[in-house]
Design an enzyme around this catalytic site. Sequence first.
Site, PDB file in Angstrom:
ATOM      1  N   ILE A 108       0.847  -1.206   0.000  1.00 54.27           N
ATOM      2  CA  ILE A 108       0.000   0.000   0.000  1.00 54.27           C
ATOM      3  C   ILE A 108       0.877   1.248   0.000  1.00 54.27           C
ATOM      4  CG2 ILE A 108      -1.706   1.321   1.296  1.00 54.27           C
ATOM      5  CD1 ILE A 108      -2.803  -1.341   2.307  1.00 54.27           C
TER       6      ILE A 108
ATOM      7  N   VAL B  27     -12.700   0.126   5.544  1.00 54.77           N
ATOM      8  CA  VAL B  27     -13.823  -0.697   5.106  1.00 54.77           C
ATOM      9  C   VAL B  27     -13.947  -0.581   3.592  1.00 54.77           C
ATOM     10  CG1 VAL B  27     -16.310  -1.073   5.273  1.00 54.77           C
ATOM     11  CG2 VAL B  27     -15.038  -0.288   7.279  1.00 54.77           C
TER      12      VAL B  27
ATOM     13  N   LYS C 121     -14.509  -5.340   9.775  1.00 59.58           N
ATOM     14  CA  LYS C 121     -15.135  -4.236   9.029  1.00 59.58           C
ATOM     15  C   LYS C 121     -16.557  -3.989   9.523  1.00 59.58           C
ATOM     16  CE  LYS C 121     -12.206  -5.346   5.143  1.00 59.58           C
ATOM     17  NZ  LYS C 121     -12.128  -6.102   3.882  1.00 59.58           N
TER      18      LYS C 121
END
Length: 823
Positions: free
Chosen positions: A481, A615, A688
Amino acid sequence: MGTSMKIYKFGGTSLGTAGRIKKVADILAGALQQDKIVVVVSAIHHVTDLLLDAATKASNGERSYCATLEELEHLHLSIASELFSGPLLDEVGAAIRAELSDLNNIAQGVFLLRELSEKSLALVMSFGERLSARIVSSCLQERGMASFTLDARKLIVTDSNYADARVDMHASVLQIKKHLAVFDRVPVVPGFIAAAPDGTVTTLGRGGSDYTASILGAALSASEIWIWSDVDGFFSADPKRVRDARILPYISYSEAMELSHAGARMLHPLAVQPAMKAGIPLLIKNSFNPAAKGTRIEKATPPEMSRPLPVTGLSSINNIVLLNMSGSGMVGVPGIASRLFSCLARHRINIIFISQASSEQSITLAINPLQAAKAKKILEEEFSSEIGSRQIDHLLIRRNLAMVAVVGNNMSGHPGVSAQLFETLGKNGINVIAVAQGANEMNISLVVESHDEDKALNCIHESFFLSQRKVHLFIAGTGTIAKSLISQISAHRLHLRKENDLDVVVCGIANTRRIAMDDNGIDLQNWKTLLIPRVEHHGIEEYLKLIRERNLHNTIFVDCTASARVAEIYPDLLLANISVVTANKLGMAGPWPLYRRIRDAQRKSNARFLYETNVGAGLPIINTLHDLKNSGDKIISIEGVLSGTLSYIFNELRKGGKFSDIVRRAQEAGYTEPDPRDDLSGADFARKFLILGRELGFTLEYGDVVCESLVPPEYRGEMLVPEFLDRLSSVDAWYSDAAEKAAAEGMTIAYAGEIREGKATIGVKQVPLSSPVAGLSGSENMVVFTTERYRVTPLVVRGPGAGAEVTAGGVFADILRIASYLV
Ligand code: ASP
Ligand code: MG
């Protein structure tokens, strides 16, 4: 020679070496082609400090004063021997030796008596300018410019306040006019020194040569006064502290005075006055770069130079103390302030800043830290009876503070300046301890912690002077990421600069082992090669410490890790007013106490905390939920599929095929975690939903989310991945049965989650074929919001909910959201 006459004053650095003095002679040779010039000089660089040092040592009985005097002699003689030769060298050398022998006698007297009066100190300090004037004048002569030295003691008359003498302007003007009525050689006048009416030498305070130049200019009606130093002029802020500071081509007399009083070291604060009264422009020029235009100080802005900006410049004094006197006995009692100020004045304590609120309960003053103890003592004596009767409290002293002044003629009558000022300080979490603004509205002075001085200067400067704003990022983690994020920032940075006037500067990148830090921005093309091993402390706490030490304005911490320890520091970051963007779920889905601490810190902080990618990666789920809630909609339920892997498996099942085969294919294609049980357990999915449940206001722990694991209990332990995949076929029949049963009722099966009435449940469910969930394909994620407004047709967010690119994109978007709040 032309008609106009100018004063050229050269500061100590402009005379620092023989080479520099030759450059000064060059400048004068050029100028004399057009103008008559009166030269004023400072002492050679460092000389005044050395003189002060020698005198202090002598008065303390330290013999090393002799070494300091030798150093002074050597300094001047070596410059002379580089500049001159033959009889001129003999002559100048002899003069230097003679002066130093005088000085030696004086210093010896001080040494023997162990006593240094201000009168003797002024005499000692006067040698610097006398020597430099002699050298400069001889240098001009040597270069064929007829010149003579003119002792300032004949020109400038002062009172007997030896260290900081007050000039008798009237008497001085008469003297100056008398001695300089006509001259055909270039006069070189030592700055800084003057004489009391009885002829004893006095000084005009440190940096006083500027003042000398201005007094001469005014008395002689010079056309201009040029102050030559080693910088290109007045800057909008100190360039050593504010990288983007710019030269001010023009400022008014009053702005120059305000800036000088507030710490800008360009000009002696008193030097503006005589020039201003006589209406003579002052120019600040750089002898190291004579081609630079410099700063012109004049009465009114020439229209072509007029600035649209309300603020002209910033300056700061980086070490002050605040003295606070308060007490109920001060209210409505006339004379308290007058006693306070006259008491300080009697003891020659200079007040830098004053503030009193209309309640009259307290007066706050800023003074030099060296005078703080004395000030406290004399004021406690002055007000001893009031303190005894508790009408006035004990005096409080607060240290380690800095004063920042925001200055500009145009601030007057221009609403919004202080609003903008305090807004930018507030957003950066800079605490303002005291404020003062005079009714001329051209100076707002604030007192902040010393630690915040540079940050305050930078964010104020950026806010008022620059169209382009900066945010400073510190990234934690160097995984996929982080890599995608860095390459996205790198690719888009120029565009953001051009189109959004925003500069996204990555100042830190760190993982547990390695780190790169650069306040001016890490080169994003080569960041991997710039990472260096972290020494000693590898933890996130150490990174946080480094970030806090930097204390840059508009700082955003970006968490690209999946570490619980990193999530633990969010509250500290927020309380330090550092904004946070995170892709790491372990904060918002962490243990309830951590979640509460983050929320509390968020409430107390001026910084922002965004976690959209927690999420559904980059999908707008958290933001959508906030918008619904904030606009008053009532959420009835949230359903959805928030695992790309599980979505893929059930979308494939729907097409037919065996569960175990599909899992194996997914694993081989890299759609799962290395151990597919990490996906099949539903744990990440459950986190989540935990976050969504907490967003809805429910007090939920991870254990409260009812989550069906697709890993049969007997396969959970130590079993290796290949064995697990082999054995998984044992559950195939269960899935095909469940699918058949559902089909018989016009339904299908899906692994989905739901929050309704405070309960979060996740597992295999039957859903109608018409349900949006049944229409998913690939590894898509989906969230279905059923709300009061979206009751008949729910609001659906659907798309890829995992992957480095989309996650990094979501993080980037959060960063930009915070940037637009900050700047
Ligand atoms: N030489 C003196 C000082 O260093 C005066 C001046 O440079 O203006 O303060
Ligand atoms: Mg100076």
